[in-house]
Design a protein around this motif. Structure first.
Motif, PDB file in Angstrom:
ATOM      1  N   SER A 296      -6.793   9.557  -6.288  1.00  0.00           N
ATOM      2  CA  SER A 296      -6.682  10.876  -5.678  1.00  0.00           C
ATOM      3  C   SER A 296      -5.586  10.900  -4.615  1.00  0.00           C
ATOM      4  CB  SER A 296      -8.023  11.316  -5.070  1.00  0.00           C
ATOM      5  OG  SER A 296      -8.469  10.375  -4.105  1.00  0.00           O
ATOM      6  N   ASN A 297      -5.704  10.080  -3.571  1.00  0.00           N
ATOM      7  CA  ASN A 297      -4.777  10.164  -2.446  1.00  0.00           C
ATOM      8  C   ASN A 297      -4.650   8.804  -1.768  1.00  0.00           C
ATOM      9  OD1 ASN A 297      -3.052  11.857  -1.038  1.00  0.00           O
ATOM     10  ND2 ASN A 297      -4.641  13.350  -0.597  1.00  0.00           N
ATOM     11  N   PRO A 298      -4.101   7.793  -2.427  1.00  0.00           N
ATOM     12  CA  PRO A 298      -4.169   6.424  -1.907  1.00  0.00           C
ATOM     13  C   PRO A 298      -3.386   6.177  -0.629  1.00  0.00           C
ATOM     14  CG  PRO A 298      -2.747   6.535  -3.829  1.00  0.00           C
ATOM     15  CD  PRO A 298      -3.439   7.853  -3.733  1.00  0.00           C
ATOM     16  N   TYR A 299      -2.381   6.992  -0.346  1.00  0.00           N
ATOM     17  CA  TYR A 299      -1.579   6.787   0.869  1.00  0.00           C
ATOM     18  C   TYR A 299      -2.150   7.498   2.092  1.00  0.00           C
ATOM     19  CZ  TYR A 299       2.272   5.031  -2.068  1.00  0.00           C
ATOM     20  OH  TYR A 299       3.055   4.310  -2.931  1.00  0.00           O
ATOM     21  N   ALA A 300      -3.118   8.402   1.886  1.00  0.00           N
ATOM     22  CA  ALA A 300      -3.552   9.279   2.973  1.00  0.00           C
ATOM     23  C   ALA A 300      -4.134   8.519   4.150  1.00  0.00           C
ATOM     24  CB  ALA A 300      -4.574  10.294   2.441  1.00  0.00           C
ATOM     25  N   GLY A 301      -4.831   7.417   3.897  1.00  0.00           N
ATOM     26  CA  GLY A 301      -5.468   6.677   4.983  1.00  0.00           C
ATOM     27  C   GLY A 301      -4.593   5.618   5.612  1.00  0.00           C
ATOM     28  N   PHE A 302      -3.338   5.523   5.175  1.00  0.00           N
ATOM     29  CA  PHE A 302      -2.426   4.511   5.716  1.00  0.00           C
ATOM     30  C   PHE A 302      -1.579   5.169   6.797  1.00  0.00           C
ATOM     31  CE2 PHE A 302       1.288   1.671   5.625  1.00  0.00           C
ATOM     32  CZ  PHE A 302       0.656   0.443   5.708  1.00  0.00           C
ATOM     33  N   SER A 303      -1.866   4.849   8.043  1.00  0.00           N
ATOM     34  CA  SER A 303      -1.267   5.531   9.185  1.00  0.00           C
ATOM     35  C   SER A 303       0.045   4.879   9.607  1.00  0.00           C
ATOM     36  CB  SER A 303      -2.234   5.511  10.367  1.00  0.00           C
ATOM     37  OG  SER A 303      -2.421   4.164  10.806  1.00  0.00           O
ATOM     38  N   THR A 304       0.745   5.553  10.507  1.00  0.00           N
ATOM     39  CA  THR A 304       1.963   4.975  11.080  1.00  0.00           C
ATOM     40  C   THR A 304       1.646   3.698  11.836  1.00  0.00           C
ATOM     41  OG1 THR A 304       2.967   7.169  11.245  1.00  0.00           O
ATOM     42  CG2 THR A 304       3.929   5.425  12.586  1.00  0.00           C
ATOM     43  N   ALA A 305       0.511   3.676  12.515  1.00  0.00           N
ATOM     44  CA  ALA A 305       0.099   2.449  13.207  1.00  0.00           C
ATOM     45  C   ALA A 305      -0.117   1.314  12.206  1.00  0.00           C
ATOM     46  CB  ALA A 305      -1.172   2.703  14.010  1.00  0.00           C
ATOM     47  N   ALA A 306      -0.693   1.641  11.044  1.00  0.00           N
ATOM     48  CA  ALA A 306      -0.886   0.619  10.010  1.00  0.00           C
ATOM     49  C   ALA A 306       0.458   0.135   9.473  1.00  0.00           C
ATOM     50  CB  ALA A 306      -1.737   1.180   8.874  1.00  0.00           C
ATOM     51  N   LEU A 307       1.427   1.039   9.375  1.00  0.00           N
ATOM     52  CA  LEU A 307       2.762   0.642   8.943  1.00  0.00           C
ATOM     53  C   LEU A 307       3.375  -0.341   9.933  1.00  0.00           C
ATOM     54  CD1 LEU A 307       5.305   0.887   7.164  1.00  0.00           C
ATOM     55  CD2 LEU A 307       5.947   2.876   8.535  1.00  0.00           C
ATOM     56  N   HIS A 308       3.230  -0.065  11.212  1.00  0.00           N
ATOM     57  CA  HIS A 308       3.795  -0.961  12.222  1.00  0.00           C
ATOM     58  C   HIS A 308       3.111  -2.330  12.179  1.00  0.00           C
ATOM     59  CE1 HIS A 308       5.241   2.751  14.687  1.00  0.00           C
ATOM     60  NE2 HIS A 308       5.984   2.511  13.630  1.00  0.00           N
ATOM     61  N   ARG A 309       1.815  -2.345  11.918  1.00  0.00           N
ATOM     62  CA  ARG A 309       1.130  -3.641  11.768  1.00  0.00           C
ATOM     63  C   ARG A 309       1.633  -4.361  10.514  1.00  0.00           C
ATOM     64  NH1 ARG A 309      -3.322  -0.442  13.382  1.00  0.00           N
ATOM     65  NH2 ARG A 309      -4.066  -0.267  11.218  1.00  0.00           N
ATOM     66  N   ALA A 310       1.884  -3.578   9.452  1.00  0.00           N
ATOM     67  CA  ALA A 310       2.377  -4.185   8.212  1.00  0.00           C
ATOM     68  C   ALA A 310       3.746  -4.826   8.427  1.00  0.00           C
ATOM     69  CB  ALA A 310       2.449  -3.127   7.109  1.00  0.00           C
ATOM     70  N   LEU A 311       4.570  -4.210   9.258  1.00  0.00           N
ATOM     71  CA  LEU A 311       5.906  -4.754   9.502  1.00  0.00           C
ATOM     72  C   LEU A 311       5.843  -6.162  10.084  1.00  0.00           C
ATOM     73  CD1 LEU A 311       7.737  -1.603  10.931  1.00  0.00           C
ATOM     74  CD2 LEU A 311       8.268  -2.802   8.809  1.00  0.00           C
ATOM     75  N   THR A 312       4.830  -6.425  10.894  1.00  0.00           N
ATOM     76  CA  THR A 312       4.722  -7.763  11.496  1.00  0.00           C
ATOM     77  C   THR A 312       4.306  -8.808  10.473  1.00  0.00           C
ATOM     78  OG1 THR A 312       2.389  -7.517  12.139  1.00  0.00           O
ATOM     79  CG2 THR A 312       4.057  -6.679  13.673  1.00  0.00           C
ATOM     80  N   ARG A 313       3.795  -8.375   9.320  1.00  0.00           N
ATOM     81  CA  ARG A 313       3.299  -9.296   8.299  1.00  0.00           C
ATOM     82  C   ARG A 313       4.215  -9.385   7.083  1.00  0.00           C
ATOM     83  NH1 ARG A 313      -2.003  -6.445   6.854  1.00  0.00           N
ATOM     84  NH2 ARG A 313      -2.083  -8.116   5.277  1.00  0.00           N
ATOM     85  N   THR A 314       5.295  -8.627   7.085  1.00  0.00           N
ATOM     86  CA  THR A 314       6.138  -8.518   5.896  1.00  0.00           C
ATOM     87  C   THR A 314       7.090  -9.693   5.771  1.00  0.00           C
ATOM     88  OG1 THR A 314       6.046  -6.098   5.912  1.00  0.00           O
ATOM     89  CG2 THR A 314       7.881  -7.126   4.737  1.00  0.00           C
ATOM     90  N   ARG A 315       7.093 -10.300   4.607  1.00  0.00           N
ATOM     91  CA  ARG A 315       8.082 -11.307   4.252  1.00  0.00           C
ATOM     92  C   ARG A 315       8.801 -10.839   2.993  1.00  0.00           C
ATOM     93  NH1 ARG A 315       7.439 -16.395   6.654  1.00  0.00           N
ATOM     94  NH2 ARG A 315       5.508 -16.657   7.857  1.00  0.00           N
TER      95      ARG A 315
END
Length: 360
Positions: free
Chosen positions: A133-152
């Motif tokens: 239905s809406n898989p991106y809706a619950g992924f916030s900007t704060a979650a994106l910033h946390r993801a950046l610290t884990r990205t390789r």
């Protein structure tokens, strides 16, 4: 659909309608040399919708990326950013320790050669409950910033084409930071100010509070598509009329009126310049746009999809042909609608190219 529409365009629409059996509405905007047509069929929703028209808004999914590419090229023309700027120039100081020394540039993000994965770390976990239905809706900007610290990165920048919603979504955030110097600025406002409004695209935006067609997936209505942390990758809505206006501008940037700023006219030309050639196939990638060389002409194309919509856009500058098709049903596993739209574009461009060369 009016009775005066050219028969060749009516035939194209009929083929597209047959390729989207789950849609209540299909829209087509097409140019063939000096001729153009805007055609729609069906209603904006099953049972309760109004007749669809040339200005009906459809979710365009990844076609949003082509507008993000225009924004990047416009900001390059202004001198605000450069294609070879490293992403580390614009990242927040505490973010992305694994990205700082990789050499990833803005151009890598815009050609899917950054080595970043398709989705940011953590999105599959948060999006799984709403995957259909809406898989991106619950992924916030704060979650994106946390993801950046884990990205390789999965590969060295510039060595492999790996389609990445993450990469283009990140590009939108970095451009917003570059333009405003703030993490609180809004990508949608920047895109509207620099690209959409100057081109006169009155039905195009990332807004979810404006009327649009209802999307369907396997006959079931889908909620409005939301992608708050990565709007540059897929939050756009547009209409057949607006998309043809955009394709016309890409076909001939020099024909734009004086009201279109010089930087945007420069961007319209720059965005279609091929940046790399894929091995073995000879296909090329411009800024976001896929380019397939054909005898006597090139075909530029891109598609998009959300859970309830499928869209396609393509053009050939040499043949002076453009086509965009929109349906309010989610992409089929077989890609039938997109394939049909591409083949219609190919046929029109082939015919026009042959005619211009005096072969027809």
């Amino acid at each position: 659909m009016g009775a005066t529409e050219p028969a060749w365009a009516v035939r194209v629409l009929a083929g597209l309608r047959g390729a989207a059996p789950g849609a209540s509405a299909v829209a087509l905007a097409v140019r063939r040399g000096p001729e153009h047509a805007l055609l729609t069929t069906g209603d904006t929703a099953f049972r309760s919708g109004a007749p669809a028209g040339a200005d009906t808004r459809f979710e365009i999914g990844s076609l949003t990326k082509t507008f993000t590419a225009l924004l990047l090229a416009e900001m390059v023309a202004r001198g605000e950013v450069a294609y070879d700027d490293p992403v580390s120039r614009f990242l927040p100081r505490a973010a992305a320790p694994h990205l700082r020394d990789t050499g990833i540039t803005l151009l890598h993000l815009a050609t899917h050669t950054s080595g970043l994965p398709r989705l940011p770390p953590g999105l599959l976990r948060t999006g799984a409950p709403a995957w259909f239905s809406n898989p991106y809706a619950g992924f916030s900007t704060a979650a994106l910033h946390r993801a950046l610290t884990r990205t390789r990165p999965r590969s060295a920048p510039g060595t492999r084409v790996r389609y990445s919603n993450y990469g283009v979504g990140l590009l939108g955030e970095l451009l917003t930071r570059a333009a405003h110097g703030s993490a609180d600025a809004d990508f949608a406002d920047l895109l509207a100010d620099r690209v959409l409004t100057p081109l006169g695209l009155t039905s195009t935006s990332c807004a979810t509070d404006q009327p649009q067609a209802t999307g369907y997936w396997h006959g079931r209505a889908r909620p409005l598509w939301q992608i708050p942390a990565l709007p540059a990758a897929g939050a756009g809505r547009s209409s057949a009329r607006d998309l043809l206006t955009t394709l016309d501008a890409l076909l001939d940037p020099t024909a734009q009126p004086p009201t279109v700023p010089r930087t945007l006219r420069t961007a319209l030309a720059d965005v279609t310049r091929p940046r790399l050639v894929l091995p073995r196939t000879g296909r090329r990638i411009a800024l976001i746009w896929n380019v397939r060389p054909r005898p006597g002409h090139d075909l530029y194309h891109h598609s998009g999809g959300t859970r309830g919509f499928t869209t396609f856009a393509g053009f050939s500058p040499q043949a002076n042909v453009a086509l965009t098709a929109l349906a309010n049903t989610g992409p089929a596993f077989t890609g039938t609608f997109i394939q049909r739209a591409y083949l219609e574009l190919w046929a029109l461009a082939h015919t026009e190219s042959s005619r211009l060369r005096g072969e027809g």
